[in-house]
Design an enzyme around this catalytic site. Structure first.
Site, PDB file in Angstrom:
ATOM      1  N   GLU A  32       2.931   0.722  -2.029  1.00 26.71           N
ATOM      2  CA  GLU A  32       2.439   1.757  -2.848  1.00 26.71           C
ATOM      3  C   GLU A  32       3.127   1.805  -4.314  1.00 26.71           C
ATOM      4  O   GLU A  32       4.558   1.571  -4.065  1.00 26.71           O
ATOM      5  CB  GLU A  32       2.929   3.102  -2.249  1.00 26.71           C
ATOM      6  CG  GLU A  32       1.961   3.623  -1.082  1.00 26.71           C
ATOM      7  CD  GLU A  32       2.281   4.747  -0.391  1.00 26.71           C
ATOM      8  OE1 GLU A  32       2.898   5.769  -1.149  1.00 26.71           O
ATOM      9  OE2 GLU A  32       2.105   5.132   0.723  1.00 26.71           O
ATOM     10  N   GLU A  51       7.018   5.769   5.350  1.00 28.47           N
ATOM     11  CA  GLU A  51       8.151   6.734   4.421  1.00 28.47           C
ATOM     12  C   GLU A  51       8.623   7.763   5.692  1.00 28.47           C
ATOM     13  O   GLU A  51       8.481   8.932   5.511  1.00 28.47           O
ATOM     14  CB  GLU A  51       7.569   7.506   3.407  1.00 28.47           C
ATOM     15  CG  GLU A  51       6.912   6.692   2.357  1.00 28.47           C
ATOM     16  CD  GLU A  51       6.500   7.274   0.940  1.00 28.47           C
ATOM     17  OE1 GLU A  51       6.190   8.543   1.146  1.00 28.47           O
ATOM     18  OE2 GLU A  51       5.787   6.662   0.261  1.00 28.47           O
TER      19      GLU A  51
HETATM   20  O1  IFM Z   1       0.567  10.488  -1.408  1.00 32.04           O
HETATM   21  C1  IFM Z   1       1.886  10.034  -1.298  1.00 32.04           C
HETATM   22  C2  IFM Z   1       1.688   9.142  -0.181  1.00 32.04           C
HETATM   23  O2  IFM Z   1       1.087   9.818   1.088  1.00 32.04           O
HETATM   24  C3  IFM Z   1       2.902   8.644   0.196  1.00 32.04           C
HETATM   25  N1  IFM Z   1       3.688   8.022  -0.810  1.00 32.04           N
HETATM   26  C4  IFM Z   1       3.949   8.884  -1.799  1.00 32.04           C
HETATM   27  C5  IFM Z   1       2.381   9.088  -2.343  1.00 32.04           C
HETATM   28  C6  IFM Z   1       2.302  10.265  -3.661  1.00 32.04           C
HETATM   29  O3  IFM Z   1       3.019  11.368  -3.389  1.00 32.04           O
END
Ligand code: IFM
Length: 452
Positions: free
Chosen positions: A361, A166
Site C-alpha cells: 500500500e 497491519e
Molecule cells: O484505508 C487504509 C487501509 O485500510 C489500511 N492502510 C492504510 C489505509 C489509509 O488509511
C-alpha cells in the site's frame, strides 16, 4: 513522471491496486454474512466522523464485475483485496457457501481479465461473535480454522496470500487508543491483542501450509519511522518506544526474538497471555513481507499519564516544526515524506532477515472534487511519483522489492473518517455509485502502457 524507471517496468515488476472488504464491498446483510466488529463500531454514536458505515460502501458486492473491468482498463495485472471472514464463516464455525461463491465469482472475473489475485485473510473486519475478539487466545485458533477453510475452498486459485493486514492498527488503534473497532482503551489489552494476532498469523500459516504447499505466504505490516521532536534524550527515547511498539511487537514474533523488556513491562497482568512455545508458532518461514508506507511520525517525551504508559506522545505534523514552510500534508493531515520510504525500508533490511518485499500500500488522501466530469488530483499524482522515485532508488541500491500496489483503486470507507477522506485513483459518487477515473489513474495507466 513521463516514463517508468527501467527497474519498475511491469515486465519484471508487479504493479497492482489494492482495496479491502469492509471498505468497498457493502452487502453487509446479504448472503448470510454475519456482523463484524466494524458493523458494531459504526453503530455506536460518535465513533465515525460522518456517522456513516459500511452497509453499502462502494457496492462492490454487486458491482465486482465492472470493478474488475476497471482494474483491467487501468492496465493493472495484479489486484490486492481482502476476504471478509464474516462473509465466509458462519457463527457455528461452518462454511457459508454463499460467501465463498462471491469470492469465487470475483476470482472468475479476475481470471477472465488475466489479473492475478493477491489476497489478505484479515483486514480488520473480525466477526463480532468471537467473544472478546483479540483478547481471547481462542480467536487465534478460530483464525487458523478460517485460513484452513479458505485454503480448502479457494486456495488453489490464490497464488499469494497474506494472513493479516497491519496488525498494529487492530491491536493498538483498536484496544489502546480506542479509535478503531472494538474501541477499547487499555494499554495492557492492546499488547495482549498484538500477541494473539501474531499467534493467529503463525497458526494460520501452519494451517494453510499443511494443506497447500505452493502458495506464497506472508504478512502485511505498516512499519513506523518515528523521529524525535528534539535531540533531547527524553524525546529520542520516546521515538524509540514508538518504534518498539509499532515494529518490534510484530517483527520479533516473526523472527523469533523476544519482545524488548520495555514492552514486556507494559503487559502487567496480561503477561501470562504469552505462553511457552508461542514464538516458535509465530516465527513460521515467510515467502514475502508486504510493507505499507504513507508517512512518518514525530514523538516527544510522554506529556500525560496515559502517554506515560506508552512511553511517548505523538506530535501532529503541523505542530512539529511550525517554521518549516516546505512541509506538505495530505488532506487527512499526514506529512508527505517520500524519503521516509527509503529510511524505513533500510532500517528494516539492516535489522531483520526479511524475505522479498512488496510495497502493498502507498497512496494519499486527496479530496479534490470532480469538476466538469474530471478530477485533477495533482497532490496524489505528485505523491505517487515521488514515492515511485524512492522505490526505484531502493531497488537500484539492491533492495529486493518486487511489487507496488497503489492504495486505493476506489474512494472508499476510510474507517473512523467514514467517507470524508478519499484515497482512490478512481472517484466514487457515493449517492449514485458512478466511478470516474482521476488524473492519477490516467497517469498510472500511461506509465504502465509506456513500458509494455
Ligand atoms: O484505508 C487504509 C487501509 O485500510 C489500511 N492502510 C492504510 C489505509 C489509509 O488509511
Amino acid at each position: 513522471m513521463k516514463k517508468l524507471p527501467q527497474n519498475l517496468s511491469p515486465k519484471h515488476f508487479e504493479w497492482g491496486c489494492a482495496t479491502s472488504s469492509f471498505q468497498i464491498e457493502g452487502g453487509n446483510f446479504e448472503g448470510g454474512r454475519v456482523a463484524s466488529i466494524w458493523d458494531d463500531f459504526c453503530a455506536q454514536p460518535g465513533r465515525i466522523k460522518d456517522a456513516s458505515d459500511g452497509t453499502v460502501a462502494c457496492d462492490h458486492f454487486h458491482r465486482y464485475a465492472d470493478d474488475v473491468k476497471l482494474i483491467a482498463d487501468l492496465g493493472f495485472k495484479h489486484y490486492r483485496f481482502s476476504i471478509a471472514w464474516a462473509r465466509v464463516v458462519n457463527a457455528d464455525n461452518s462454511v457459508n457457501m454463499a460467501g465463498i461463491d462471491f469470492y469465487s465469482r470475483l476470482l472468475d472475473e479476475l481470471e477472465k481479465h488475466r489479473i492475478t489475485p493477491n489476497a489478505t485473510l484479515f483486514h480488520w473486519d473480525l466477526p463480532s461473535h468471537l467473544e472478546d475478539g483479540w483478547l481471547n487466545r481462542d480467536t487465534a485458533y478460530r483464525f487458523a480454522d478460517y485460513a484452513a477453510l479458505i485454503a480448502e475452498h479457494l486456495g488453489d486459485r490464490l497464488p499469494r496470500v497474506a494472513t493479516l493486514n497491519e496488525p498494529w492498527c487492530s491491536a493498538f488503534l483498536g484496544y489502546d487508543l480506542g479509535v478503531f473497532a472494538p474501541g477499547h482503551t487499555n494499554r495492557t489489552s492492546s499488547l495482549s491483542a498484538a500477541h494473539h494476532l501474531m499467534l493467529a498469523h503463525g497458526l494460520g500459516i501452519q494451517a494453510w501450509r499443511s494443506r497447500l504447499s505452493k502458495t506464497s505466504l506472508g504478512i502485511v505490516l505498516n512499519p513506523e519511522l518515528c523521529d524525535p521532536l528534539t535531540s533531547q534524550p527524553e524525546d529520542v527515547q520516546a521515538a524509540k518506544m514508538a518504534e518498539y511498539e509499532r515494529n518490534d511487537s510484530f517483527l520479533n514474533p516473526l523472527f523469533a526474538r523476544e519482545w524488548p523488556s520495555v514492552l514486556l513491562d507494559q503487559m502487567g497482568s496480561r503477561l501470562s497471555d504469552r505462553q511457552a512455545g508461542d514464538l516458535e508458532i509465530t516465527a513460521q518461514p515467510l515467502d514475502f513481507i508486504g510493507l505499507n508506507y504513507y508517512t512518518r511520525s514525530i514523538a516527544k517525551a510522554p506529556s500525560s499519564p496515559e502517554d506515560a504508559k506508552r512511553g511517548y506522545t505523538f506530535v501532529p505534523p503541523d505542530a512539529a516544526d511550525a517554521t518549516d514552510t516546505t512541509k506538505q500534508l495530505t488532506d487527512i493531515g499526514w506529512e508527505i515524506y517520500p524519503e521516509g520510504l527509503k529510511r524505513v525500508v533500510n532500517n528494516l533490511t539492516q535489522n531483520w532477515p526479511l524475505p522479498p518485499i512488496w510495497i502493498t500500500e502507498n497512496g494519499a488522501a486527496d479530496n479534490t472534487p470532480v469538476v466538469n466530469g474530471s478530477c485533477d488530483d495533482d497532490l496524489r499524482c505528485a505523491y505517487i511519483e515521488q514515492h515511485l522515485n524512492k522505490m526505484s532508488a531502493l531497488i537500484a541500491e539492491g533492495t529486493d522489492i518486487r511489487g507496488y500496489y497503489v492504495w486505493s483503486l476506489l474512494d472508499n470507507f476510510e474507517w473512523a473518517h467514514g467517507y470524508s477522506q478519499r484515497f482512490g485513483i478512481v472517484h466514487v459518487d457515493f449517492e449514485t455509485q458512478v466511478r470516474i477515473q482521476k488524473k492519477s489513474a490516467s497517469m498510472i495507466k500511461a506509465l504502465l502502457i509506456s513500458r509494455l
